[in-house]
Design an enzyme around this catalytic site. Structure first.
Site, mmCIF file in Angstrom:
data_model
loop_
_atom_site.group_PDB
_atom_site.id
_atom_site.type_symbol
_atom_site.label_atom_id
_atom_site.label_comp_id
_atom_site.label_asym_id
_atom_site.label_seq_id
_atom_site.Cartn_x
_atom_site.Cartn_y
_atom_site.Cartn_z
ATOM 1 N N PHE A 109 0.850 -1.191 0.000
ATOM 2 C CA PHE A 109 0.000 0.000 0.000
ATOM 3 C C PHE A 109 0.891 1.247 0.000
ATOM 4 O O PHE A 109 1.844 1.335 0.782
ATOM 5 C CB PHE A 109 -0.927 -0.005 1.220
ATOM 6 C CG PHE A 109 -1.971 1.063 1.139
ATOM 7 C CD1 PHE A 109 -3.075 0.922 0.321
ATOM 8 C CD2 PHE A 109 -1.830 2.245 1.846
ATOM 9 C CE1 PHE A 109 -4.031 1.920 0.214
ATOM 10 C CE2 PHE A 109 -2.783 3.251 1.748
ATOM 11 C CZ PHE A 109 -3.880 3.091 0.930
ATOM 12 N N ARG A 129 -12.958 -4.256 -6.720
ATOM 13 C CA ARG A 129 -12.693 -4.891 -5.430
ATOM 14 C C ARG A 129 -13.987 -5.082 -4.662
ATOM 15 O O ARG A 129 -14.782 -4.150 -4.536
ATOM 16 C CB ARG A 129 -11.837 -3.929 -4.595
ATOM 17 C CG ARG A 129 -10.477 -4.375 -4.288
ATOM 18 C CD ARG A 129 -9.652 -3.408 -3.485
ATOM 19 N NE ARG A 129 -10.276 -2.322 -2.747
ATOM 20 C CZ ARG A 129 -9.722 -1.724 -1.689
ATOM 21 N NH1 ARG A 129 -8.558 -2.140 -1.226
ATOM 22 N NH2 ARG A 129 -10.305 -0.714 -1.092
ATOM 23 N N ASP A 170 1.755 -4.840 8.579
ATOM 24 C CA ASP A 170 0.591 -3.961 8.472
ATOM 25 C C ASP A 170 -0.637 -4.870 8.353
ATOM 26 O O ASP A 170 -0.760 -5.648 7.391
ATOM 27 C CB ASP A 170 0.737 -3.061 7.232
ATOM 28 C CG ASP A 170 -0.437 -2.097 7.063
ATOM 29 O OD1 ASP A 170 -1.515 -2.360 7.616
ATOM 30 O OD2 ASP A 170 -0.265 -1.092 6.339
ATOM 31 N N TYR A 186 -10.781 1.537 10.948
ATOM 32 C CA TYR A 186 -12.015 1.892 10.228
ATOM 33 C C TYR A 186 -12.440 0.868 9.187
ATOM 34 O O TYR A 186 -13.461 1.040 8.540
ATOM 35 C CB TYR A 186 -11.885 3.273 9.575
ATOM 36 C CG TYR A 186 -10.638 3.487 8.734
ATOM 37 C CD1 TYR A 186 -10.523 2.924 7.477
ATOM 38 C CD2 TYR A 186 -9.590 4.264 9.204
ATOM 39 C CE1 TYR A 186 -9.384 3.124 6.712
ATOM 40 C CE2 TYR A 186 -8.446 4.476 8.453
ATOM 41 C CZ TYR A 186 -8.346 3.897 7.203
ATOM 42 O OH TYR A 186 -7.225 4.082 6.450
ATOM 43 N N LYS A 187 -11.662 -0.188 8.992
ATOM 44 C CA LYS A 187 -12.031 -1.176 7.969
ATOM 45 C C LYS A 187 -12.894 -2.256 8.624
ATOM 46 O O LYS A 187 -14.017 -1.984 9.008
ATOM 47 C CB LYS A 187 -10.766 -1.730 7.319
ATOM 48 C CG LYS A 187 -9.957 -0.674 6.560
ATOM 49 C CD LYS A 187 -8.710 -1.303 5.959
ATOM 50 C CE LYS A 187 -7.777 -0.278 5.339
ATOM 51 N NZ LYS A 187 -8.295 0.267 4.073
HETATM 52 C C1 LIG Z 1 -2.432 -1.656 3.879
HETATM 53 C C2 LIG Z 1 -2.861 -0.279 4.267
HETATM 54 N N1 LIG Z 1 -2.112 0.443 5.123
HETATM 55 C C3 LIG Z 1 -2.486 1.681 5.491
HETATM 56 C C4 LIG Z 1 -3.643 2.250 5.005
HETATM 57 C C5 LIG Z 1 -4.100 3.631 5.346
HETATM 58 O O1 LIG Z 1 -3.460 4.222 6.377
HETATM 59 P P1 LIG Z 1 -4.062 5.543 7.026
HETATM 60 O O2 LIG Z 1 -5.193 5.130 7.899
HETATM 61 O O3 LIG Z 1 -2.912 6.128 7.743
HETATM 62 O O4 LIG Z 1 -4.590 6.419 5.952
HETATM 63 C C6 LIG Z 1 -4.451 1.518 4.134
HETATM 64 C C7 LIG Z 1 -5.710 2.129 3.627
HETATM 65 O O5 LIG Z 1 -6.443 1.596 2.862
HETATM 66 C C8 LIG Z 1 -4.043 0.230 3.754
HETATM 67 O O6 LIG Z 1 -4.785 -0.471 2.896
#
Ligand SMILES: Cc1ncc(COP(=O)(O)O)c(C=O)c1O
Length: 453
Positions: free
Chosen positions: A150, A412, A219, A244-245
């Protein structure tokens, strides 16, 4: 209970899908979510749905805790301990123990903290001998990641590598093992890939990283609440992820950060704010880190957002069978979606990007538009959204290697076993087929790109 049987060869009908819902032990969990009528929500991998309890809980925090309690609520409503309390709710979802996780900041910021901490360890600021790691007498100078990780992860790594004299090395997913040489200081990966939904073997890659003297950061943005994760069993070093996911904490919810106990009392993070201080209310001029994971905190926690996240996490505590039960359903949902899409839609110009093998699949399914439809993925997704089937679109990477699926645009579809049903899977494919056969995706309104895709 109505049992509607189907043979291997006969097509699945909506009644078959409804029969699967009738047998689904998790089906009652749907009532805990406020999904609007007429919406089939397949984007919980991006922004989770609203738990029904959350609106009232946040209203209470606003009206009672803030409105009446005012500043007293830092103590009386337990606001000050919310990062740790919410972290403790996350711990069982990611194979961690209470006291090892805090909720704070964003995933990007938490990654900045833990990657910085690992670079200091690798640079010799700390000597790490536990967990099979070599000492850091020899300087490892590579941060290894996946080219298609990402982007925020890569951007954070680029900045830190430039600041600290490390090299960011990016390879394809299948080349990671080979690239884990003894020059690598840190392996930094996303467990479930945001585009393909492919899942790495966390334990195997972490073991391989440790064998060459590297640390492993994971992550878990697309894993937490979606697939069982066992950070302690995998012997990972650091982990971060989004609230938030799949955790349904609300837009911009605080993220989380976990540190293995072997680093907990020694790791140094760069954002040394007062909430991570050993005694914030001593107001001393010098920084002294709090014991353990609390030092990962920086500034004042966002209490209203933290309240919503806590409410989202409380739903998981009610799932009989925990993450394993959610995983069982998630695989059935994604299997069914793949099966129906391949029966009814892929002939219109799509190919499956997500691995079929269960061990390699997260909780989302991606299809790439191909051939004559190659450039039409965005419009097709907009037409689906107009019908109430909400997934999303991710543009392909034109710089990816010629044989990489990352070159493709993708549609997706995320499957949240807490609230998605088998009937919804069936109906989503029905709509998708109708979008393709009617050609409605060609309408001008579906071609206009919005800021967020
Ligand atoms: C793998 C991954 N890391 C990090 C993030 C986003 O990070 P942040 O909440 O800091 O915007 C996402 C967002 O979709 C993601 O898919």
């Amino acid at each position: 209970m109505v049992l509607i049987l189907r043979t291997m060869t006969s097509a699945m009908t909506l009644d078959h899908a409804r029969a699967l819902d009738a047998q689904d032990p998790l089906a009652p969990m749907r009532a805990q979510f406020a999904v609007p009528d007429g919406v089939i929500y397949l984007d919980g991998n991006s922004l989770g749905a609203l738990p029904t309890a959350t609106a009232a809980r946040v209203a209470q925090a606003v009206q009672h805790e803030w409105g009446q309690g005012l500043i007293r609520s830092w103590n009386t409503a337990g606001w000050i301990a919310s990062p740790q309390r919410v972290g403790d709710l996350m711990a069982p979802l990611i194979g961690a123990q209470a006291g090892q996780v805090v909720a704070a900041d964003s995933t990007s910021i938490n990654l900045y903290k833990v990657l910085h901490a690992t670079l200091l360890i690798a640079g010799g600021a700390h000597s790490v001998r536990a967990g099979g790691l070599k000492s850091s007498e020899k300087r490892h100078n590579i941060v290894l990641s996946e080219r298609s990780n990402f982007p925020t992860d890569l951007y954070i790594a680029q900045s830190l590598c430039a600041q600290h004299g490390f090299t960011l090395k990016l390879v394809e997913g299948g080349e990671l093992e080979q690239a884990l040489t003894d020059e690598v200081a840190v392996l930094m990966l996303t467990h479930v890939h945001y585009r393909s939904g492919r899942m790495h073997d966390m334990a195997a890659l972490t073991a391989r990283a440790h064998a060459v003297g590297a640390l492993a950061i994971w992550d878990l943005a697309h894993s937490a609440g979606a697939v069982p994760v066992d950070l302690l069993a995998a012997d990972a070093d650091f982990a971060v992820g989004c609230g938030y996911k799949y955790l349904n904490g609300g837009p911009g919810a605080p993220a989380f950060v976990w540190v293995h106990p072997r680093h907990a009392q020694t790791f140094a993070q760069p954002l040394t704010g007062w909430i991570g201080h050993a005694q914030p209310f001593a107001f001393t001029p010098d920084y002294a880190p709090a014991p353990g994971i609390t030092r990962a905190l920086c500034g004042t926690p966002p209490i209203l957002a933290m309240t919503a996240l806590e409410s989202g996490l409380q739903v998981f505590a009610q799932v009989a069978g925990g993450m394993q039960a959610l995983r069982t359903k998630s695989l059935k949902l994604t299997d069914l979606f793949i099966e129906l899409a391949e029966q009814r839609v892929t002939a219109h110009g799509f190919t499956l990007i997500t691995p079929r093998e269960h061990g390699l699949r997260g909780s989302q399914v991606s299809f790439a538009p191909i051939g004559a439809r190659e450039k039409d993925g965005y419009a097709i997704m907009q037409a689906l959204i107009a019908r109430g089937v909400i997934g999303d679109f991710r543009a392909g990477d034109a710089n990816a290697p010629a044989d990489s699926t990352d070159r493709h645009d993708i549609l997706r579809f995320g499957f949240a076993p807490l609230y998605n049903s088998f009937a919804e899977v069936w109906q989503a494919v029905e709509h998708w087929q109708a979008v393709m056969t009617s050609g409605e995706w060609q309408r001008a309104e579906f071609q206009r790109k919005a800021a967020v895709t």
